[in-house]
Write a protein that holds these residues in place. Sequence first.
Motif, short mmCIF file in Angstrom:
data_model
loop_
_atom_site.label_atom_id
_atom_site.label_comp_id
_atom_site.label_asym_id
_atom_site.label_seq_id
_atom_site.Cartn_x
_atom_site.Cartn_y
_atom_site.Cartn_z
N SER A 91 0.78 -1.36 -0.02
CA SER A 91 0.12 0.07 0.04
C SER A 91 0.85 1.10 0.10
CB SER A 91 -0.74 -0.07 1.25
OG SER A 91 -1.66 -1.03 1.30
N LEU A 92 0.34 2.30 -0.31
CA LEU A 92 0.84 3.65 -0.25
C LEU A 92 0.74 4.26 0.89
CD1 LEU A 92 -0.02 5.16 -4.05
CD2 LEU A 92 1.87 3.69 -3.31
N ASP A 93 1.41 4.95 1.23
CA ASP A 93 1.87 5.65 2.63
C ASP A 93 0.42 6.81 2.89
OD1 ASP A 93 2.28 7.22 4.99
OD2 ASP A 93 4.29 7.43 4.39
N PRO A 94 -0.52 6.40 3.80
CA PRO A 94 -1.65 7.19 4.08
C PRO A 94 -1.37 8.59 4.56
CG PRO A 94 -1.57 5.46 5.64
CD PRO A 94 -0.28 5.08 4.72
N GLU A 95 -0.14 8.76 5.25
CA GLU A 95 0.02 10.07 5.84
C GLU A 95 1.60 10.52 5.46
OE1 GLU A 95 -0.80 9.93 10.09
OE2 GLU A 95 -3.09 9.44 9.68
N PRO A 96 1.86 10.78 4.14
CA PRO A 96 3.28 11.23 3.90
C PRO A 96 3.52 12.47 4.32
CG PRO A 96 1.83 11.67 2.20
CD PRO A 96 1.04 10.88 3.08
N SER A 97 4.93 12.64 4.72
CA SER A 97 5.38 14.01 5.38
C SER A 97 5.96 14.94 4.23
CB SER A 97 6.55 13.50 6.31
OG SER A 97 7.14 14.82 6.84
N VAL A 98 5.50 16.26 4.34
CA VAL A 98 6.05 17.09 3.26
C VAL A 98 7.40 17.50 3.49
CG1 VAL A 98 5.04 19.01 4.47
CG2 VAL A 98 5.68 19.17 1.59
N GLU A 99 7.56 17.64 5.09
CA GLU A 99 9.01 17.95 5.38
C GLU A 99 10.09 17.04 5.16
OE1 GLU A 99 6.00 19.65 8.16
OE2 GLU A 99 6.16 17.70 7.32
N ARG A 100 9.76 15.72 5.28
CA ARG A 100 10.58 14.51 4.40
C ARG A 100 11.02 14.93 3.17
NH1 ARG A 100 8.76 8.22 4.38
NH2 ARG A 100 10.92 7.36 3.75
N LEU A 101 10.21 15.43 2.20
CA LEU A 101 10.55 15.61 0.80
C LEU A 101 11.36 16.75 0.87
CD1 LEU A 101 9.55 14.76 -2.07
CD2 LEU A 101 8.18 16.54 -2.22
N GLY A 109 6.34 20.80 -7.62
CA GLY A 109 4.77 21.03 -8.03
C GLY A 109 4.04 21.27 -6.94
N LEU A 110 4.54 21.41 -5.71
CA LEU A 110 3.69 21.83 -4.49
C LEU A 110 3.70 23.22 -4.40
CD1 LEU A 110 4.70 18.76 -2.16
CD2 LEU A 110 2.66 18.82 -3.68
N THR A 111 2.57 23.74 -3.66
CA THR A 111 2.46 25.00 -3.37
C THR A 111 2.48 25.20 -1.77
OG1 THR A 111 0.10 25.00 -3.65
CG2 THR A 111 1.44 25.52 -5.68
N ARG A 112 2.69 26.61 -1.47
CA ARG A 112 2.30 26.95 -0.05
C ARG A 112 3.31 26.38 0.89
NH1 ARG A 112 -4.50 26.84 -0.06
NH2 ARG A 112 -4.85 28.30 -1.64
N LEU A 113 4.46 26.11 0.46
CA LEU A 113 5.60 25.62 1.40
C LEU A 113 6.28 26.73 2.16
CD1 LEU A 113 6.92 22.85 -1.16
CD2 LEU A 113 5.28 22.70 0.39
N ARG A 114 6.26 27.88 2.13
CA ARG A 114 7.12 28.84 2.90
C ARG A 114 6.52 28.63 4.35
NH1 ARG A 114 9.68 32.75 1.71
NH2 ARG A 114 8.67 32.94 -0.63
N PRO A 115 5.54 28.08 4.99
CA PRO A 115 5.29 28.06 6.30
C PRO A 115 5.87 26.68 6.66
CG PRO A 115 2.95 28.67 5.46
CD PRO A 115 4.14 28.29 3.99
N VAL A 116 5.86 25.77 6.02
CA VAL A 116 6.55 24.61 6.05
C VAL A 116 8.06 24.70 6.23
CG1 VAL A 116 7.04 22.18 5.27
CG2 VAL A 116 4.90 22.96 4.68
N LEU A 117 8.77 25.32 5.48
CA LEU A 117 10.28 25.73 5.43
C LEU A 117 10.33 26.36 6.69
CD1 LEU A 117 10.00 24.44 2.46
CD2 LEU A 117 12.39 25.78 2.32
#
Length: 375
Positions: free
Chosen positions: A206-216, A237-245
């Motif tokens: 199965s694919l990961d149901p809760e992947p981490s954007v921080e990991r990417l 191709g993702l957006t709104r990553l400023r708060p993440v970083l």
Amino acid sequence: MTLDQRASAPASTSRAPVVLSAGVLNRTTLDRQLLLARSGLSPLEAVGRLVALQGQDVNAPYIGLWTRLAAFTQDDLTALLYGRQVVRGSLLRGTQHLTPADDYVWIRPLVQRALSRAARATVGRTMPGVDPEELERLARGHLTGRTLTRPRLRDLLRERWPEADPTALAFSPQGLLPIVHTPPNGTWGRGGATPFTLAEEWLGRSLDPEPSVERLVVRYLAAFGPAGVMDVQMWSGLTRLRPVLESMHFLQKYQDSEGRVLYDLPDAPLVPEDAPAPVRFLPAFDNLIVAFADRGRLMTPEQRAQVCVGSLVHPTFLVGGTVGGMWDLEDGVLTLRPFRPLSDGVAEELAAEGARLLAFAGVEEGSVTVARCEP
């Protein structure tokens, strides 16, 4: 600390940003991309290090690994594809990529929302009256337990929507569903009718149901950093990553010469701008060329306009660490199209590296020619 563990590391002591020159950014990125010296990594390790290899052109991932690894043959990557250790499918920015199976199972779910949104917009624009959710459900049903070529899946879907745009019907499922393309498609010289199969069935998990954007983000910086928010967004191709970083307080902060904030892993070394950079051939759509919003560390805006034309990214060669021109291989002739005149020494280095490329491509009686620089 592993790359994935860094995504959850505690905050570090803040420091005033250091300004990094374009030269330091260039050499550091080339080092992380395995382009300053050919690496002894295995092909599977290298694909993981690079996160994902652009695969629109089926030969490009092979050339991308050849130019980066000390020992690599076409059979090495082909064996990984047949062994299901590396898979090919729509991933970052909705384009074809090759990535380790262990990474596909969490990266594809992470980008699925963006891919689904783009696919549904395409369905709404090109196929009025087609319900995207029904299209996804029917495509999954047709693919369950079997592999179908793109034309065959399209024809089955046309039984439900005979008036729908056939091209949109053929391509929409790969955005709506986690689909991979099975070999021999995607192996050296083997394009043609794309076979589709469900990723979970091909991989047997199965694919990961809760992947981490921080990991990417961590994986991106390990392969391309230091880089800014817009760079990560362009590549993923993702957006709104400023708060993440900004919330990843363990990251080191730098600035470029324009004052833009750059992020990096705290223990990742920087490479001096005078580090030697040998000539290298990069394939069409190479990771390095498309990984940044600001590509000043690699080429001028004028050069970018020639290399990146619409959805095309031409093959390039590096001279002194930056893009020195474009190349093409046709009928056994490797033609170099430099952006500026080449010194005799550089021309000789390119000719020697070009001969290696011809040998890797299986061209027995090839030649390397240098086209005239355009005024």
